[in-house]
Design a protein around this motif. Structure first.
Motif, PDB file in Angstrom:
ATOM      1  N   ASP A 296       0.827  -1.210   0.000  1.00  0.00           N
ATOM      2  CA  ASP A 296       0.000   0.000   0.000  1.00  0.00           C
ATOM      3  C   ASP A 296       0.859   1.256   0.000  1.00  0.00           C
ATOM      4  O   ASP A 296       0.409   2.330  -0.412  1.00  0.00           O
ATOM      5  N   ALA A 297       2.078   1.122   0.514  1.00  0.00           N
ATOM      6  CA  ALA A 297       2.984   2.257   0.644  1.00  0.00           C
ATOM      7  C   ALA A 297       4.410   1.735   0.710  1.00  0.00           C
ATOM      8  O   ALA A 297       4.644   0.543   0.942  1.00  0.00           O
ATOM      9  N   THR A 298       5.349   2.623   0.504  1.00  0.00           N
ATOM     10  CA  THR A 298       6.749   2.213   0.589  1.00  0.00           C
ATOM     11  C   THR A 298       7.635   3.392   0.913  1.00  0.00           C
ATOM     12  O   THR A 298       7.333   4.537   0.558  1.00  0.00           O
ATOM     13  N   GLU A 299       8.699   3.115   1.606  1.00  0.00           N
ATOM     14  CA  GLU A 299       9.803   4.066   1.671  1.00  0.00           C
ATOM     15  C   GLU A 299      10.958   3.396   0.941  1.00  0.00           C
ATOM     16  O   GLU A 299      11.041   2.172   0.881  1.00  0.00           O
ATOM     17  N   TRP A 300      11.827   4.197   0.352  1.00  0.00           N
ATOM     18  CA  TRP A 300      13.030   3.643  -0.249  1.00  0.00           C
ATOM     19  C   TRP A 300      14.208   4.456   0.251  1.00  0.00           C
ATOM     20  O   TRP A 300      14.768   4.158   1.281  1.00  0.00           O
TER      21      TRP A 300
END
Length: 366
Positions: A218-222
């Motif tokens: 649903d979401a991500t940080e990279w």
């Protein structure tokens, strides 16, 4: 024998004796005169091959070692999946299948619980503060203690700077909006997300975009704009949040197989360690130079909506972070010791950061 031939023979013998006496003949060859012996090393990484910033940062370590050693030590770099999988790097270097491994220490939380403190801590040290703790506090000594049982020597070898808060397909107006959210977030940040009701997922970088595109996430940080633009994450999410509360100054590591390192002569050992120091500085400088350029492209060309987490969300995340960190630090004696060192260093160094950098930035923004 004719007189002329006899005199010539005497002269030749005298010259030979003189040259030998002066050390110009019949000496053993010096090291510089020997054929150059090349040591071949392999570096495995958790990053996609040649990926901007991280993958190229690993390449840079190898380039520096090759150049500084005059070709005596040659390092070949393998991206994630070329030789081993992204999350197999630690074991590959520990076993000696590769001599170097470029990664993020928080990936090894299951093997070395204390490893998370050597990458980044939510609401923790800035990049400069992190380097100060590692090089001039107890950080690097404790890191070496943590990896010693695995036959590994850790080194800082890059820093991505303060990261972004992540990509979301819905607005985050309260901590309640994180409940049930499947989000790629490793390390301590993932534990905080879990405590907030979210579902943290640990994925290597190459799997992020497909997982976002398919709806598995649903979401991500990279990392930040420079890397996120390269991955095209803007095609799978609308909102881009700041600040990166979970990773305020993420250190990248380059671990060395201890046995291979000890087999090197002293000058090559020094070259390996110092190449990593140079790469550490260069990566942080590159991110500082590239991130705003990439953010401008994301906002102006790709219509990404830049958002700031509300203060109420950050305050709650900070509270949860403090709880999670103390819980994680209590899990084993080494984690307790490492966190005690970093916590004390933060309390001391942050006073100077506030008096110097923060005060100046506030003044600059008047």
């Amino acid at each position: 024998m004719k007189r002329r031939d006899f005199i010539g023979a005497i002269a030749g013998a005298t010259a030979t004796t003189a040259m030998t006496a002066c050390g110009q003949k019949d000496e053993p060859k010096t090291a510089a005169m020997q054929p150059m012996e090349t040591v071949e090393w392999k570096m495995v990484t958790t990053w996609p091959k040649n990926f901007p910033g991280l993958g190229t940062g690993a390449n840079r370590v190898a380039e520096l070692i090759n150049e500084m050693s005059g070709g005596r030590l040659h390092v070949k770099v393998y991206g994630a999946g070329e030789m081993v999988g992204a999350f197999e790097v630690f074991d590959a270097v520990s076993r000696g299948n590769a001599q170097l491994g470029h990664a993020g220490a928080y990936y090894w939380k299951g093997k070395v619980p204390a490893s998370v403190f050597f990458s980044s801590v939510p609401f923790g040290l800035t990049p400069d503060e992190m380097n100060a703790w590692l090089y001039y506090g107890d950080g690097l000594t404790l890191w070496e203690e943590a990896y010693k049982p695995f036959g590994l020597i850790p080194n800082p070898a890059g820093n991505s700077g303060t990261q972004m808060g992540g990509w979301f397909n819905k607005e985050i107006n309260s901590v309640a909006d994180l409940k049930g959210l499947k989000m790629r977030m490793p390390g301590l940040g993932g534990e905080v997300l879990k405590k907030a009701g979210g579902v943290p997922v640990s994925l290597p970088g190459g799997d992020i975009f497909p997982s976002m595109e398919s709806g598995a996430l649903d979401a991500t940080e990279w990392v930040g704009p420079y890397n996120d633009l390269a991955f095209g994450i803007y095609r799978a999410a609308k909102y881009y949040y700041t600040p990166g509360w979970h990773e305020p100054g993420t250190t990248m590591e380059c671990m060395i197989n201890e046995e291979a390192f000890k087999a090197l002569p002293a000058d090559l050992q020094s070259i390996v360690r110092n190449a990593m120091k140079v790469a550490n500085l260069e990566m942080l400088s590159e991110y500082m130079a590239r991130n705003q350029q990439a953010l401008q492209t994301l906002v102006e060309k790709h219509n990404v909506e830049l958002r700031y987490f509300p203060d109420s969300v950050l305050k709650e995340l900070k509270k949860l972070s403090a709880e999670v960190i103390e819980e994680e630090a209590a899990k084993d004696p080494l984690s307790t010791k490492v966190w005690a060192s970093q916590k004390a260093f933060k309390e001391q160094v942050s006073k100077w950061t506030n008096v110097s950098e923060l005060a100046f930035l506030n003044a600059r923004n008047l």
